[in-house]
Design a protein around this motif. Structure first.
Motif, mmCIF file in Angstrom:
data_model
loop_
_atom_site.group_PDB
_atom_site.id
_atom_site.type_symbol
_atom_site.label_atom_id
_atom_site.label_comp_id
_atom_site.label_asym_id
_atom_site.label_seq_id
_atom_site.Cartn_x
_atom_site.Cartn_y
_atom_site.Cartn_z
ATOM 1 N N TRP A 157 -14.097 0.411 -0.102
ATOM 2 C CA TRP A 157 -12.969 0.206 0.480
ATOM 3 C C TRP A 157 -12.995 0.474 2.013
ATOM 4 C CZ3 TRP A 157 -11.239 3.755 -3.889
ATOM 5 C CH2 TRP A 157 -11.029 3.077 -5.303
ATOM 6 N N GLY A 207 0.718 4.091 -2.876
ATOM 7 C CA GLY A 207 0.569 5.307 -2.584
ATOM 8 C C GLY A 207 1.591 6.381 -2.784
ATOM 9 N N LEU A 242 -13.398 3.288 3.306
ATOM 10 C CA LEU A 242 -12.689 4.697 3.549
ATOM 11 C C LEU A 242 -13.821 5.811 3.572
ATOM 12 C CD1 LEU A 242 -10.036 4.685 0.580
ATOM 13 C CD2 LEU A 242 -9.497 4.010 3.016
ATOM 14 N N SER A 264 -5.720 2.628 0.335
ATOM 15 C CA SER A 264 -5.475 3.251 1.432
ATOM 16 C C SER A 264 -6.081 4.564 0.976
ATOM 17 C CB SER A 264 -4.122 3.656 1.679
ATOM 18 O OG SER A 264 -3.329 4.351 0.740
ATOM 19 N N GLY A 273 0.880 -1.333 0.110
ATOM 20 C CA GLY A 273 0.017 -0.102 -0.034
ATOM 21 C C GLY A 273 0.867 1.265 0.012
#
Length: 175
Positions: free
Chosen positions: A146, A85, A148, A116, A81
């Motif tokens: 996700w 990112g 999020l 993320s 991740g």
């Protein structure tokens, strides 16, 4: 490093990674340490790659950061991740940012790497910089899948993308 060698100690990849992380956005120092570790026959792990890529990305050296990400993919290491990112953040800084950021995000999902907030927000920033309001809103709609939550960065990038495309109604709906 000189003190370690003078005391008969040999720096390992953890030592180099710590030094690279301490470089912040001094990308040339970070890259020099990364190359020095390789010259000493040390195999950079994913944490070392990520620290170096992040230093380059923070310094605006998006091409170098993306080249390092490509090196991760070419090695036996599996991008995580943090890798994605940093790569998506780097892609968001370059010209024609949104297609590459979108492709990296799709690759992240195909690789079963958890998306993320950093990666998603970086992709939103790429869409915002390119005025791709429809793609920004579509991505924002995927956040729940996700697990999020949209934050101030997510909403600001999405609203700015809408404003760039003169899509005032969707921008106002995000308030």
């Amino acid at each position: 490093l000189a003190e370690l060698r003078g005391g008969e100690l040999r720096p390992d990849i953890v030592t180099y990674t710590s030094l690279i992380s301490g470089c912040g956005s001094h990308w040339e120092s970070a890259l020099g340490l990364y190359e020095r570790a390789q010259n000493e026959q040390l195999e950079p792990d994913i944490v070392c790659h990520n620290a170096t890529t992040s230093a380059c990305e923070r310094a605006g050296q998006w091409q170098v950061a993306l080249a390092l990400f490509g090196g991760i993919q070419a090695s036996r290491l599996r991008p995580d991740g943090f890798s994605f990112g940093a790569a998506i953040s780097a892609a968001a800084r370059g010209p024609g940012a949104w297609p590459l950021a979108s492709a990296l995000l799709a690759e992240m999902r195909r690789s079963a790497v958890v998306v993320s907030a950093v990666a998603a927000n970086a992709a939103l920033s790429a869409f915002q910089r390119s005025g791709r309001w429809s793609e920004a809103l579509s991505l924002l709609g995927e956040f729940a899948a996700w697990s999020l939550r949209a934050d101030i960065v997510s909403l600001n990038a999405s609203m700015s993308a809408c404003a760039s495309g003169q899509q005032w109604a969707p921008a106002l709906a995000l308030l």
